[in-house]
Write an enzyme that holds these catalytic residues in place. Structure first.
Site, PDB file in Angstrom:
ATOM      1  N   GLU A   7      82.789  31.050  26.234  1.00  0.00           N
ATOM      2  CA  GLU A   7      83.663  29.900  25.939  1.00  0.00           C
ATOM      3  C   GLU A   7      83.614  28.800  26.991  1.00  0.00           C
ATOM      4  OE1 GLU A   7      85.978  33.373  24.096  1.00  0.00           O
ATOM      5  OE2 GLU A   7      84.744  33.033  25.852  1.00  0.00           O
ATOM      6  N   ASP A  80      85.329  35.908  24.190  1.00  0.00           N
ATOM      7  CA  ASP A  80      86.427  36.799  24.580  1.00  0.00           C
ATOM      8  C   ASP A  80      86.607  37.979  23.623  1.00  0.00           C
ATOM      9  OD1 ASP A  80      86.967  35.288  26.792  1.00  0.00           O
ATOM     10  OD2 ASP A  80      88.586  34.140  25.875  1.00  0.00           O
ATOM     11  N   ASP A  82      88.733  39.389  21.691  1.00  0.00           N
ATOM     12  CA  ASP A  82      89.888  39.434  20.806  1.00  0.00           C
ATOM     13  C   ASP A  82      89.546  38.727  19.499  1.00  0.00           C
ATOM     14  OD1 ASP A  82      89.863  36.788  21.528  1.00  0.00           O
ATOM     15  OD2 ASP A  82      91.812  36.785  22.497  1.00  0.00           O
ATOM     16  N   GLU A  84      90.340  35.747  18.377  1.00  0.00           N
ATOM     17  CA  GLU A  84      89.876  34.372  18.554  1.00  0.00           C
ATOM     18  C   GLU A  84      88.447  34.344  19.082  1.00  0.00           C
ATOM     19  OE1 GLU A  84      91.412  31.349  17.724  1.00  0.00           O
ATOM     20  OE2 GLU A  84      92.646  32.793  16.639  1.00  0.00           O
ATOM     21  N   TYR A 293      90.954  40.584  31.357  1.00  0.00           N
ATOM     22  CA  TYR A 293      91.293  39.650  30.285  1.00  0.00           C
ATOM     23  C   TYR A 293      92.812  39.550  30.098  1.00  0.00           C
ATOM     24  CZ  TYR A 293      90.793  37.094  25.911  1.00  0.00           C
ATOM     25  OH  TYR A 293      90.848  36.139  24.929  1.00  0.00           O
ATOM     26  N   ARG A 295      94.673  38.188  27.595  1.00  0.00           N
ATOM     27  CA  ARG A 295      95.312  38.224  26.269  1.00  0.00           C
ATOM     28  C   ARG A 295      95.204  39.650  25.747  1.00  0.00           C
ATOM     29  NH1 ARG A 295      92.754  33.126  26.178  1.00  0.00           N
ATOM     30  NH2 ARG A 295      94.261  31.432  26.077  1.00  0.00           N
ATOM     31  N   HIS A 340      92.572  46.365  24.408  1.00  0.00           N
ATOM     32  CA  HIS A 340      92.103  46.039  25.751  1.00  0.00           C
ATOM     33  C   HIS A 340      92.953  46.747  26.805  1.00  0.00           C
ATOM     34  CE1 HIS A 340      90.131  43.096  23.420  1.00  0.00           C
ATOM     35  NE2 HIS A 340      91.132  42.234  23.363  1.00  0.00           N
TER      36      HIS A 340
END
Length: 876
Positions: A7, A80, A82, A84, A293, A295, A340
């Protein structure tokens, strides 16, 4: 060559160092495309087909990714770990396929921390894109789009002043509004407490009366002063001896490491960070490889991390601080979905990292993670009961002693609302039969308190408890309701604004199901079923749309007057609560004959008299009848010493104001919010504005001070400078005014380098210049010292992230060559227009169109002066 997509550029730069020369790592700068903000982007009638649009500022970066993909043997999507992140990878893959640049070998790689060991290991364990996560993303994005783009037009037409509604944001707003209603409906209850200050063996301690006249006392048992004074006298006259001493050991266990939600809560309590600030700083720490991470719903740590934490504990403390077995935690949060790790440091040998906000947040994360693996704290609670000779009255003292601190030596979790009961004080050693000395007895009056307003920490906690939204989106959700001015914050507490309260009432009245806590939480359960492969995403959307669309159509067909009438009835108890004297709360307080009701206006709702225009009584929506009796009535402040006319305070549709005189000749002035108590003196001052400070020493033109639409300001010869408050309008002298105007001119003119940056964002990865957010003449902008990029209108300068700044600067730099091409045509256009203007006579408008042709065909010699004129104007 192997192409890796992540990202952010900071992440790309770090990972490229780990992987070596065979890999090229490029950043997508977040999402590369989204649903266009217009009707038809999601088409329910076509099986919920979606149109995607490339972000305008991503053209250059997507081209770079496309060009690199054409030369790559393998594409590794390493966004990432997740939902998203999965969606960003899917979008990149879809774009490359559409452009015929997709390599044959496409793999997905995820890692929970950006360290060399973690990244290189992840590269050996690739997988396919997770279609269930992608479907869950598509369902959520379509759901939010359909909710917002269907409901917002209804609001614009039926509820003036409303800006937007959202599936999660509207429910978060309702929580704040509901709390406001609880506070307003709360009736304080009087109660008294009786305490005695005592001493034993030289140590003072406090006791409280727990039994009076043989009856055990609860918190509200003593409800009046008379009973309290009798109880006080009983304690003063009684001889109290120690009846029992009870000591109980107590253990406290550490909390698990941070999740997204608990990190936001603790950063708010202990550091004063907003949710968005917490996530922004955590993102920086993650990309730098300092933490895992950020989130996540998980509370577990990797076995290797647990071993590292235990080693760090052993190094810093004695063996008593390390439990025999590692601690293992299980996620209890509703709708937890991310598999996670918890948020933790990547290296437990580093107890410090970075500076400023980064250092403070890292310290919090480090201590919480380390404490989670430490021994329990051993405490001892002591309760001493004292009884008088009659046996009818008892006092009690409590204390707590920490026998072994355990994890408390490192970290203790904060609290949103601390209890009134304080049992942390130390007690002297006492035994049965002892008679401590009585030093003082007091009876104190108290009143029960309403539930506290939400802070960011308690709001995030409540949203998570209810299962509403995802913790990773809370920061954005809260920011939206702030930006829409539906709420305001004072001392880190949320207050519902008039517009937020009215919007919530509208949604509760006409869309009750869709702002119900259970419905929104249930929708999250269904979305989690999609991500787990247990439900088909289009079936979820179909079920939602089948009920939501007819309901929105039904409300859209209603007349605005019908909506206002329904809201008037729905809000009747709030706007017109019963009066103490039993009179009709809807009777107009001004004319005494008309009835008050809710009305809708261009700028929002207000209360008005039915006898309008004969009676012009109005009251703002935010002034409920129960607390604003007389708010709509005129209040005389006194007489103006110069004119002898009455200065009157009034309340209009747009708020309170003062007026001098009547009719067209009347002078009026709004009442600034920072005036705590409006007096006649203040009224005279406000009506006297603008105030002339005096002639500027250089120009000789007057400097004035006044209050405008955007607050207090100074003015001089078309130049302005902002003042901090209303008092400065009347107190600023000549020297200060000249200095402020000069500073304002420097900030807006050529001396911008002297202006202080709104925010510093670190070095740009390419130019290596320091990125700063500055206040510019035409609005805020971000610069790396070489390229200046204006911020989008909906972007708050203080909330700009380094990633957004890089994207804006790069997008602006990419447009650089186009600027030069546009300069030549820009000069020619005025020149062509200038020639006809000079040739045309004063009454050219009266001549036939045919006579204008010769003027347009003038010799070239007469065009030259026109060009010079343009140059001269530009120079000026």
């Amino acid at each position: 060559m192997q192409l890796v997509i992540v990202e952010s550029p900071a992440k790309a730069k770090t990972i490229e160092k780990y992987l070596g020369k065979d890999y090229k790592v490029l950043a997508s700068y977040g999402h590369v495309r989204d649903l266009p903000p217009k009707d038809g982007s999601v088409r329910p009638d076509e099986g919920f087909e979606m149109d995607w649009e490339l972000y305008g500022d991503k053209q250059r970066q997507v081209k770079a990714i496309t060009d690199a993909a054409k030369e790559a043997d393998r594409l590794i999507l390493a966004t990432d770990p997740d939902r998203e992140g999965e969606a960003i990878s899917w979008h990149v893959k879809e774009l490359l396929a559409k452009r015929r640049a997709l390599p044959k070998d496409v793999q997905r790689v995820t890692f929970n921390a950006i360290t060399k060991e973690t990244v290189t290991k992840a590269m050996t364990q690739p997988r396919e894109l997770d279609q269930d996560l992608i479907d869950a993303y598509l369902a959520r994005r379509a759901l939010d789009y359909l909710f917002g783009f269907t409901l917002s037009p209804v609001l614009w037409r039926k509820l003036p002043g409303a800006k937007s509604a959202g599936r999660v944001q509207s429910v978060a707003l309702r929580l704040i509004v509901d709390r406001e209603r609880e506070i307003e409906a709360f009736t304080p209850q009087e109660y008294w407490s009786v305490t005695a200050q005592m001493a034993h063996d030289g140590t003072d301690f406090t006791t409280r009366l727990v039994t009076f006249e043989g009856q055990k006392l609860e918190r509200l048992s003593i409800g009046d002063e008379g009973t309290a004074l009798r109880a006080k006298a009983a304690v003063e006259n009684g001889a109290f001896r120690v009846e029992t001493v009870e000591t109980k050991p107590h253990r406290r266990n550490p909390q698990p490491p941070f999740t997204t939600s608990t990190l936001q809560q603790e950063a708010s309590r202990k550091l004063g960070f907003s949710a968005s600030q917490t996530m922004r700083v955590a993102q920086t720490l993650y990309e730098a490889g300092a933490i895992t991470y950020m989130r996540t719903d998980g509370v577990q740590m990797d076995p290797s991390a647990i071993s590292a934490a235990r080693a760090a504990i052993t190094e810093r403390f004695s063996g008593h601080y390390l439990p025999e077995k590692p601690r293992h935690y299980e996620t209890k949060a509703k709708n937890a979905q991310e598999a996670h790790e918890a948020i933790r440091p990547t290296d437990f040998t580093k107890d410090r990292y970075g500076s400023g906000d980064e250092a403070r947040l890292y310290d919090l994360i480090f201590k919480r993670a380390m404490a989670s693996q430490m021994a329990s704290a051993a405490l001892e609670r002591t309760t001493v009961t004292l009884r008088d000779g009659t046996g009818q009255h008892e006092l009690r003292a409590t204390g707590q002693v920490v026998k072994f601190p355990g994890f408390l030596a490192v970290y203790e979790e904060g609290q949103d609302n601390k209890s009134d009961d304080d049992d942390s004080g130390l007690l002297p050693f006492m035994k049965s039969g002892d008679m401590p000395a009585k030093k003082d007895v007091s009876a104190e009056q108290h009143f029960t308190q309403p539930p506290p307003r939400y802070s960011e920490a308690s709001l995030v906690k409540r949203l998570e408890e209810l299962g509403i939204g995802r913790p990773s989106t809370y920061a954005a959700t809260i920011q939206v309701i702030k930006d829409r001015n539906y709420v305001r914050t004072e001392k880190n507490r949320f207050f519902a604004e008039e517009s937020g309260r009215l919007l919530t009432s509208f949604l509760e009245r006409f869309f009750q199901r869709y702002v119900a806590y259970e419905f929104t939480a249930g929708m999250e359960d269904e979305l989690d079923d999609v991500s787990g492969g247990r439900q088909e995403w289009k079936a979820l959307l179909e079920a939602f749309w089948r009920d939501f669309k007819p309901k929105s159509d039904e409300v859209m067909e209603k007349k605005p007057s019908e909506v206002t009438e329904a809201l008037d009835e729905f809000l009747s108890d709030y706007l017109f609560p019963p009066k103490a004297d039993g009179s009709d709360p809807r009777v107009c307080p001004k004319c005494g004959a008309g009835r008050l009701s809710l009305r809708g206006g261009r700028y929002g709702a207000f209360v008005a008299c039915s006898n309008y225009p004969e009676c012009k009584f109005t009251r703002k929506f935010a002034q409920p009848g129960g607390s604003a009796d007389g708010e709509g009535e005129d209040e005389a402040l006194g007489k103006d010493p110069e004119t002898g006319l009455e200065i009157v305070r009034r309340v209009g549709r747009f708020g309170p104001y003062i007026q001098l005189g009547e009719g067209k000749e009347a002078k009026r002035a709004s009442i600034p919010k920072d005036i705590d108590e409006l007096t006649l003196e203040w009224g005279i001052k406000l009506l006297s504005l603008p105030r002339t400070i005096g002639p500027h020493p250089e120009s000789g033109k007057d400097i004035t001070a006044s209050i405008g639409r955007y607050g207090p300001y100074l003015a001089h010869d078309g130049k302005y400078a902002r003042l901090r408050n209303t008092a400065e309008v009347f107190e600023t002298g000549m020297n200060a005014a000249v200095s402020m105007l000069a500073d304002a001119a420097n900030r807006g003119g050529g001396a911008r380098a002297k202006a202080e940056p709104i925010k510093v964002l670190g070095a740009h990865p390419t130019s290596e210049g320091e990125m700063k957010v500055m206040a510019g003449r035409f609005g805020p902008y971000v610069t790396d010292g070489t390229t200046n990029a204006t911020l989008p209108r909906d972007q708050k300068p203080e909330d700009l992230t380094p990633e957004q700044a890089i994207a804006l600067i790069d997008a602006k730099a990419a447009k650089g060559p186009a600027k030069g091409k546009k300069k030549a045509p820009a000069k020619k256009a005025p020149a062509k227009k200038a020639a006809p203007k000079k040739a045309a006579p004063k009454n050219a408008a009266e001549k036939p169109a045919a006579e204008k042709k010769p003027a347009a065909k003038k010799p070239a010699a007469k065009k030259a002066p026109a060009k010079k004129a343009v140059k001269k104007e530009a120079a000026e």
